[in-house]
Design an enzyme around this catalytic site. Structure first.
Site, mmCIF file in Angstrom:
data_model
loop_
_atom_site.group_PDB
_atom_site.id
_atom_site.type_symbol
_atom_site.label_atom_id
_atom_site.label_comp_id
_atom_site.label_asym_id
_atom_site.label_seq_id
_atom_site.Cartn_x
_atom_site.Cartn_y
_atom_site.Cartn_z
ATOM 1 N N ARG A 119 -6.967 -3.844 -4.139
ATOM 2 C CA ARG A 119 -6.209 -2.639 -3.751
ATOM 3 C C ARG A 119 -5.678 -1.914 -4.984
ATOM 4 O O ARG A 119 -5.716 -0.688 -5.073
ATOM 5 C CB ARG A 119 -5.013 -3.020 -2.867
ATOM 6 C CG ARG A 119 -5.371 -3.339 -1.464
ATOM 7 C CD ARG A 119 -5.716 -2.124 -0.661
ATOM 8 N NE ARG A 119 -4.562 -1.407 -0.169
ATOM 9 C CZ ARG A 119 -4.581 -0.606 0.878
ATOM 10 N NH1 ARG A 119 -5.709 -0.425 1.547
ATOM 11 N NH2 ARG A 119 -3.521 0.033 1.263
ATOM 12 N N ARG A 136 -10.282 5.348 -7.338
ATOM 13 C CA ARG A 136 -10.057 6.637 -6.670
ATOM 14 C C ARG A 136 -9.661 7.720 -7.658
ATOM 15 O O ARG A 136 -10.104 8.872 -7.549
ATOM 16 C CB ARG A 136 -9.006 6.462 -5.574
ATOM 17 C CG ARG A 136 -9.550 5.715 -4.357
ATOM 18 C CD ARG A 136 -8.458 5.251 -3.439
ATOM 19 N NE ARG A 136 -8.956 4.822 -2.134
ATOM 20 C CZ ARG A 136 -8.202 4.260 -1.203
ATOM 21 N NH1 ARG A 136 -6.915 4.040 -1.441
ATOM 22 N NH2 ARG A 136 -8.713 3.902 -0.043
ATOM 23 N N HIS A 159 -12.767 1.762 0.843
ATOM 24 C CA HIS A 159 -11.763 1.087 1.654
ATOM 25 C C HIS A 159 -11.619 -0.325 1.122
ATOM 26 O O HIS A 159 -12.614 -0.959 0.780
ATOM 27 C CB HIS A 159 -12.198 1.011 3.130
ATOM 28 C CG HIS A 159 -11.374 0.016 3.903
ATOM 29 N ND1 HIS A 159 -10.145 0.340 4.430
ATOM 30 C CD2 HIS A 159 -11.560 -1.295 4.166
ATOM 31 C CE1 HIS A 159 -9.625 -0.741 5.011
ATOM 32 N NE2 HIS A 159 -10.467 -1.751 4.860
HETATM 33 P P1 GDP Z 1 -6.013 3.357 2.717
HETATM 34 O O1 GDP Z 1 -5.686 1.960 3.179
HETATM 35 O O2 GDP Z 1 -5.552 3.625 1.311
HETATM 36 O O3 GDP Z 1 -7.478 3.699 2.894
HETATM 37 O O4 GDP Z 1 -5.176 4.379 3.621
HETATM 38 P P2 GDP Z 1 -4.920 4.487 5.199
HETATM 39 O O5 GDP Z 1 -5.322 3.221 5.893
HETATM 40 O O6 GDP Z 1 -3.531 4.992 5.388
HETATM 41 O O7 GDP Z 1 -5.881 5.681 5.646
HETATM 42 C C1 GDP Z 1 -7.226 5.454 5.955
HETATM 43 C C2 GDP Z 1 -8.052 6.602 5.435
HETATM 44 O O8 GDP Z 1 -7.672 7.800 6.126
HETATM 45 C C3 GDP Z 1 -7.839 6.941 3.973
HETATM 46 O O9 GDP Z 1 -8.559 6.109 3.112
HETATM 47 C C4 GDP Z 1 -8.286 8.389 3.918
HETATM 48 O O10 GDP Z 1 -9.702 8.510 3.870
HETATM 49 C C5 GDP Z 1 -7.809 8.917 5.275
HETATM 50 N N1 GDP Z 1 -6.485 9.542 5.162
HETATM 51 C C6 GDP Z 1 -5.304 8.909 4.913
HETATM 52 N N2 GDP Z 1 -4.299 9.795 4.867
HETATM 53 C C7 GDP Z 1 -4.844 11.001 5.108
HETATM 54 C C8 GDP Z 1 -4.313 12.317 5.209
HETATM 55 O O11 GDP Z 1 -3.125 12.550 5.031
HETATM 56 N N3 GDP Z 1 -5.165 13.326 5.507
HETATM 57 C C9 GDP Z 1 -6.506 13.105 5.691
HETATM 58 N N4 GDP Z 1 -7.270 14.173 5.966
HETATM 59 N N5 GDP Z 1 -7.051 11.889 5.579
HETATM 60 C C10 GDP Z 1 -6.227 10.841 5.299
#
Ligand code: GDP
Length: 180
Positions: A119, A136, A159
């Site tokens: 991560r 990223r 991811h």
């Molecule tokens: P991660 O664990 O860092 O991948 O984050 P999350 O589990 O919170 O979100 C899953 C995925 O959703 C992220 O990797 C992004 O591709 C997408 N995502 C998260 N936050 C946002 C946002 O605020 N807007 C949009 N359009 N996509 C988001």
């Protein structure tokens, strides 16, 4: 502590031909790839991968809201709502559409404190907030204001499981029948 974690190189990483570079970064750090496959995931797989629970929706929604606030932008204008739950549900819908749109590379990485260390190497969810030394931050500059306006998930290439329990669930979801 020796651990395993699930990594998915998302459609943007495959399309941009970044799989080799990203895998090298993990190998250089000392991780072993114990399983890997290229596939276009089904809708059902992605639905089960990103949790259908309010905590997850609210967490994702709040990330969006704070990204908009930091930039002095009005989230209601773009998303039609200020409610993190609603925003999170919309993001999940976009994710399911996006993750099923083409091939992804799923893999299980093994190494010391793999969940936390992988991560850390991925960096912040929002690439424009990610440290440039992370995957990223190095390969993307996308942010939620641009992604939300285009009705798509933030393009952040990768991811990685967030917690050990999540890693175990995700590994069995993606590779369960294959005796990892
Ligand atoms: P991660 O664990 O860092 O991948 O984050 P999350 O589990 O919170 O979100 C899953 C995925 O959703 C992220 O990797 C992004 O591709 C997408 N995502 C998260 N936050 C946002 C946002 O605020 N807007 C949009 N359009 N996509 C988001």
């Amino acid at each position: 502590m020796l651990e395993r974690t699930l990594v998915i190189l998302k459609p943007d990483a495959v399309q941009r031909k970044l799989c080799g570079k990203i895998i090298s970064i993990f190998e250089d750090a000392g991780f072993n790839i114990v399983k890997a496959k290229l596939l276009t995931p089904s809708k059902d797989l992605v639905e089960r991968h990103y949790p259908n629970n309010n905590n997850w929706f609210i967490g994702a929604g709040n990330k969006s809201i704070s990204n908009f606030k930091e930039q002095g932008l009005d989230i209601k204008e773009v998303m039609g709502s200020e409610d993190p739950l609603e925003i999170g549900k919309t993001i999940k819908k976009w994710l399911v559409e996006y993750m099923t749109s083409g091939p992804v590379m799923a893999m299980v990485l093994e190494g010391n404190n793999a969940v936390k260390n992988v991560r850390k190497m991925c960096g912040n969810t929002i690439p424009s907030n990610a440290d440039p030394s992370t995957i990223r931050g190095r390969f993307s500059i996308d942010s939620s204001d641009v992604a939300n306006a285009e009705h798509r998930p933030v393009s952040n290439l990768i991811h990685a499981s967030g917690e050990v329990d999540e890693a175990n669930y995700e590994i069995s979801l993606w590779f369960g029948s294959e005796n990892v």
